[in-house]
Motif scaffolding. Structure first.
Motif, PDB file in Angstrom:
ATOM      1  N   ARG A 130       5.975  25.972 -23.620  1.00 20.72           N
ATOM      2  CA  ARG A 130       6.751  26.536 -22.517  1.00 20.72           C
ATOM      3  C   ARG A 130       8.247  26.285 -22.638  1.00 20.72           C
ATOM      4  N   ALA A 131       8.621  25.126 -23.086  1.00 19.50           N
ATOM      5  CA  ALA A 131      10.050  24.798 -23.063  1.00 19.50           C
ATOM      6  C   ALA A 131      10.462  24.061 -24.331  1.00 19.50           C
ATOM      7  N   PHE A 132      11.727  24.051 -24.573  1.00 16.06           N
ATOM      8  CA  PHE A 132      12.269  23.346 -25.723  1.00 16.06           C
ATOM      9  C   PHE A 132      12.587  21.904 -25.349  1.00 16.06           C
ATOM     10  N   THR A 133      12.727  21.076 -26.354  1.00 19.54           N
ATOM     11  CA  THR A 133      13.108  19.687 -26.131  1.00 19.54           C
ATOM     12  C   THR A 133      14.560  19.605 -25.671  1.00 19.54           C
ATOM     13  N   ASN A 134      14.955  18.421 -25.184  1.00 18.32           N
ATOM     14  CA  ASN A 134      16.349  18.241 -24.769  1.00 18.32           C
ATOM     15  C   ASN A 134      17.309  18.478 -25.930  1.00 18.32           C
ATOM     16  N   ALA A 135      16.944  17.984 -27.106  1.00 21.00           N
ATOM     17  CA  ALA A 135      17.800  18.207 -28.278  1.00 21.00           C
ATOM     18  C   ALA A 135      17.822  19.678 -28.656  1.00 21.00           C
ATOM     19  N   GLY A 136      16.674  20.337 -28.532  1.00 23.10           N
ATOM     20  CA  GLY A 136      16.611  21.763 -28.838  1.00 23.10           C
ATOM     21  C   GLY A 136      17.484  22.589 -27.916  1.00 23.10           C
ATOM     22  N   LEU A 137      17.601  22.170 -26.666  1.00 20.19           N
ATOM     23  CA  LEU A 137      18.453  22.885 -25.710  1.00 20.19           C
ATOM     24  C   LEU A 137      19.925  22.839 -26.133  1.00 20.19           C
ATOM     25  N   LYS A 138      20.328  21.766 -26.789  1.00 18.42           N
ATOM     26  CA  LYS A 138      21.703  21.681 -27.301  1.00 18.42           C
ATOM     27  C   LYS A 138      21.926  22.708 -28.404  1.00 18.42           C
ATOM     28  N   VAL A 139      20.920  22.860 -29.257  1.00 18.29           N
ATOM     29  CA  VAL A 139      21.014  23.862 -30.323  1.00 18.29           C
ATOM     30  C   VAL A 139      21.051  25.261 -29.735  1.00 18.29           C
ATOM     31  N   LEU A 140      20.203  25.512 -28.745  1.00 15.65           N
ATOM     32  CA  LEU A 140      20.180  26.825 -28.091  1.00 15.65           C
ATOM     33  C   LEU A 140      21.517  27.154 -27.448  1.00 15.65           C
ATOM     34  N   PHE A 141      22.149  26.145 -26.860  1.00 14.30           N
ATOM     35  CA  PHE A 141      23.459  26.358 -26.248  1.00 14.30           C
ATOM     36  C   PHE A 141      24.464  26.857 -27.287  1.00 14.30           C
ATOM     37  N   TYR A 142      24.414  26.276 -28.464  1.00 14.51           N
ATOM     38  CA  TYR A 142      25.308  26.674 -29.558  1.00 14.51           C
ATOM     39  C   TYR A 142      25.037  28.121 -29.962  1.00 14.51           C
ATOM     40  N   PHE A 143      23.776  28.513 -30.024  1.00 15.26           N
ATOM     41  CA  PHE A 143      23.422  29.882 -30.389  1.00 15.26           C
ATOM     42  C   PHE A 143      23.826  30.877 -29.303  1.00 15.26           C
ATOM     43  N   LEU A 144      23.587  30.515 -28.053  1.00 16.84           N
ATOM     44  CA  LEU A 144      23.916  31.423 -26.957  1.00 16.84           C
ATOM     45  C   LEU A 144      25.428  31.528 -26.740  1.00 16.84           C
ATOM     46  N   HIS A 145      26.132  30.435 -26.992  1.00 14.95           N
ATOM     47  CA  HIS A 145      27.594  30.463 -26.865  1.00 14.95           C
ATOM     48  C   HIS A 145      28.192  31.536 -27.765  1.00 14.95           C
ATOM     49  N   ASP A 146      27.666  31.631 -28.985  1.00 12.02           N
ATOM     50  CA  ASP A 146      28.082  32.675 -29.926  1.00 12.02           C
ATOM     51  C   ASP A 146      26.906  32.953 -30.853  1.00 12.02           C
ATOM     52  N   PRO A 147      26.228  34.105 -30.683  1.00 15.36           N
ATOM     53  CA  PRO A 147      25.041  34.417 -31.495  1.00 15.36           C
ATOM     54  C   PRO A 147      25.271  34.369 -33.000  1.00 15.36           C
ATOM     55  N   VAL A 148      26.527  34.465 -33.429  1.00 17.40           N
ATOM     56  CA  VAL A 148      26.840  34.352 -34.858  1.00 17.40           C
ATOM     57  C   VAL A 148      26.435  32.980 -35.398  1.00 17.40           C
ATOM     58  N   ASN A 149      26.431  31.982 -34.514  1.00 18.41           N
ATOM     59  CA  ASN A 149      26.159  30.610 -34.943  1.00 18.41           C
ATOM     60  C   ASN A 149      24.752  30.418 -35.494  1.00 18.41           C
ATOM     61  N   VAL A 150      23.846  31.310 -35.150  1.00 19.42           N
ATOM     62  CA  VAL A 150      22.470  31.170 -35.630  1.00 19.42           C
ATOM     63  C   VAL A 150      22.391  31.301 -37.142  1.00 19.42           C
ATOM     64  N   ASN A 151      23.411  31.887 -37.755  1.00 22.17           N
ATOM     65  CA  ASN A 151      23.431  32.063 -39.210  1.00 22.17           C
ATOM     66  C   ASN A 151      24.322  31.060 -39.930  1.00 22.17           C
ATOM     67  N   LYS A 152      24.771  30.042 -39.190  1.00 22.60           N
ATOM     68  CA  LYS A 152      25.468  28.934 -39.858  1.00 22.60           C
ATOM     69  C   LYS A 152      24.440  28.112 -40.643  1.00 22.60           C
ATOM     70  N   THR A 153      24.916  27.259 -41.523  1.00 21.23           N
ATOM     71  CA  THR A 153      23.989  26.399 -42.272  1.00 21.23           C
ATOM     72  C   THR A 153      23.339  25.394 -41.320  1.00 21.23           C
ATOM     73  N   ILE A 154      22.179  24.906 -41.708  1.00 22.78           N
ATOM     74  CA  ILE A 154      21.476  23.921 -40.891  1.00 22.78           C
ATOM     75  C   ILE A 154      22.359  22.703 -40.633  1.00 22.78           C
ATOM     76  N   ARG A 155      23.097  22.292 -41.655  1.00 26.71           N
ATOM     77  CA  ARG A 155      23.967  21.121 -41.513  1.00 26.71           C
ATOM     78  C   ARG A 155      25.104  21.399 -40.529  1.00 26.71           C
ATOM     79  N   ASP A 156      25.712  22.582 -40.604  1.00 32.03           N
ATOM     80  CA  ASP A 156      26.784  22.932 -39.665  1.00 32.03           C
ATOM     81  C   ASP A 156      26.271  22.955 -38.227  1.00 32.03           C
ATOM     82  N   ILE A 157      25.096  23.536 -38.041  1.00 29.42           N
ATOM     83  CA  ILE A 157      24.515  23.608 -36.696  1.00 29.42           C
ATOM     84  C   ILE A 157      24.264  22.200 -36.159  1.00 29.42           C
ATOM     85  N   ALA A 158      23.703  21.339 -36.992  1.00 28.01           N
ATOM     86  CA  ALA A 158      23.412  19.961 -36.569  1.00 28.01           C
ATOM     87  C   ALA A 158      24.695  19.221 -36.195  1.00 28.01           C
TER      88      ALA A 158
END
Length: 335
Positions: A130-158
């Motif tokens: 049903r829901a993402f973890t607290n840490a996952g919500l931080k990642v989602l915020f980054y993606f929703l802030h700018d959808p381009v961010n979903v294609n950054k490297t895993i290390r950049d996203i982290a």
């Protein structure tokens, strides 16, 4: 339409009335069709809007939906489950509802049905997803802030979300599984169902993550600092306004009563730099600045977070300000 079928079956079971769904209802210029309820010789009809779940974001848009509806019949919200607080909000807005658990409010003509107290039944598989973890919500915020961010490297996203590499992997996999992320090719993803994802993020952020980020409540050392809060010399590299102050800055509409800050400062730094003193009854709420990417020049949190803070208050003046932020700064992102 499983939720709709379950809700209709539950209403029929509890009332004994004849309930029918009409998919191609001509009265519904918007929505998912109509529901007809027959009581004796009397028939009543509603335009139906089916939602997987009701989020604060969706509730904030309801008034506009009603004004733009142009239908001959009242609106009926149908969903899996509506909690008591949201039921009361809908009742106050004059909106009828029906959920699969059997909680119901139907008001039309001589008909008045109000059934409550039914609890949500969650299947184990649904509960797990049903829901993402607290840490996952931080990642989602980054993606929703700018959808381009979903294609950054895993290390950049982290690094930009202050999360572990494993968290980023799990969040992306969850998004793919739940159809919020589409794999375009071997190296490129695209976010889908952005409005629904936005609503879910706002809801889970408020219910799960935000309280974990609270550093404490404070008060201004001097009364004049509260009156002239915009003159407070914040260093945007560590501290920015959220909530009502952010709403004021972004819209020039709201006069803050509750002050929200997001910071990387310690309590001692807050006292030294900004003359904020710990106070359990204070009206300054300070949260950990959980993102690590640059945002804007307004001394505020990103517009998405300001919107989330305001929409979750349930306060009419804050919701009105949030809707202005959404219309002017966010709507084009979340088509």
């Amino acid at each position: 339409m499983n939720t709709l079928t379950e809700a209709i079956d539950k209403l029929t079971e509890q009332t004994g009335f004849k309930v029918r769904f009409v998919n191609d209802c001509k009265a519904a210029k918007r929505g998912d069709g109509c529901i007809e309820v027959t009581v004796g010789k009397e028939g009543y009809k509603w335009v139906v809007e089916v939602k997987n779940e009701l989020t604060a974001h969706f509730l904030a848009q309801l008034e506009d939906m009603i004004n733009e509806g142009g239908t001959r019949h009242p609106l009926l919200i149908v969903t899996e489950y509506i909690n008591p607080r949201v039921r009361e909000q809908l009742r106050e807005k004059g909106i009828d509802f029906l959920d699969a658990a059997g909680n119901t409010l139907l008001r039309q003509g001589k008909l008045f049905i109000m059934l409550g107290g039914n609890q949500r039944i969650v299947e184990p598989e649904k509960q797990k997803n049903r829901a993402f973890t607290n840490a996952g919500l931080k990642v989602l915020f980054y993606f929703l802030h700018d959808p381009v961010n979903v294609n950054k490297t895993i290390r950049d996203i982290a690094e930009n979300t202050d999360t572990a590499l494993d968290t980023v992997h799990k969040t992306i996999n969850a998004l793919l599984q739940m159809k919020y992320l589409l794999k375009v090719n071997k190296k490129e993803y695209r976010i889908t169902n952005t409005k629904e994802l936005l609503g879910r993020w706002i809801q889970d952020y408020d219910l799960k993550l935000k309280n974990k980020l609270l550093i404490g409540t404070f008060r201004f050392a001097r009364k004049e600092d509260e009156q002239h809060w915009q003159k407070l010399a914040l260093d945007k590299n560590d501290t920015v306004w959220g909530g009502e102050p952010a709403g004021t800055i972004l819209t020039e509409y709201l006069r803050p009563e509750i002050f929200t800050l997001y910071t990387t400062c310690t309590k001692n730094d807050l006292a030294k730099k900004y003359k904020l003193l710990p106070d359990s009854r204070g009206n300054v709420y300070v949260y950990d600045r959980f993102w690590r990417f640059p945002d804007n020049e307004n001394m505020t949190v990103p517009a998405l977070l300001a919107y989330a803070d305001l929409i979750a208050t349930g306060d009419d003046r804050c919701i009105e300000t949030a809707k202005m932020i959404y219309k002017d700064l966010l709507a084009n992102k979340y088509q």
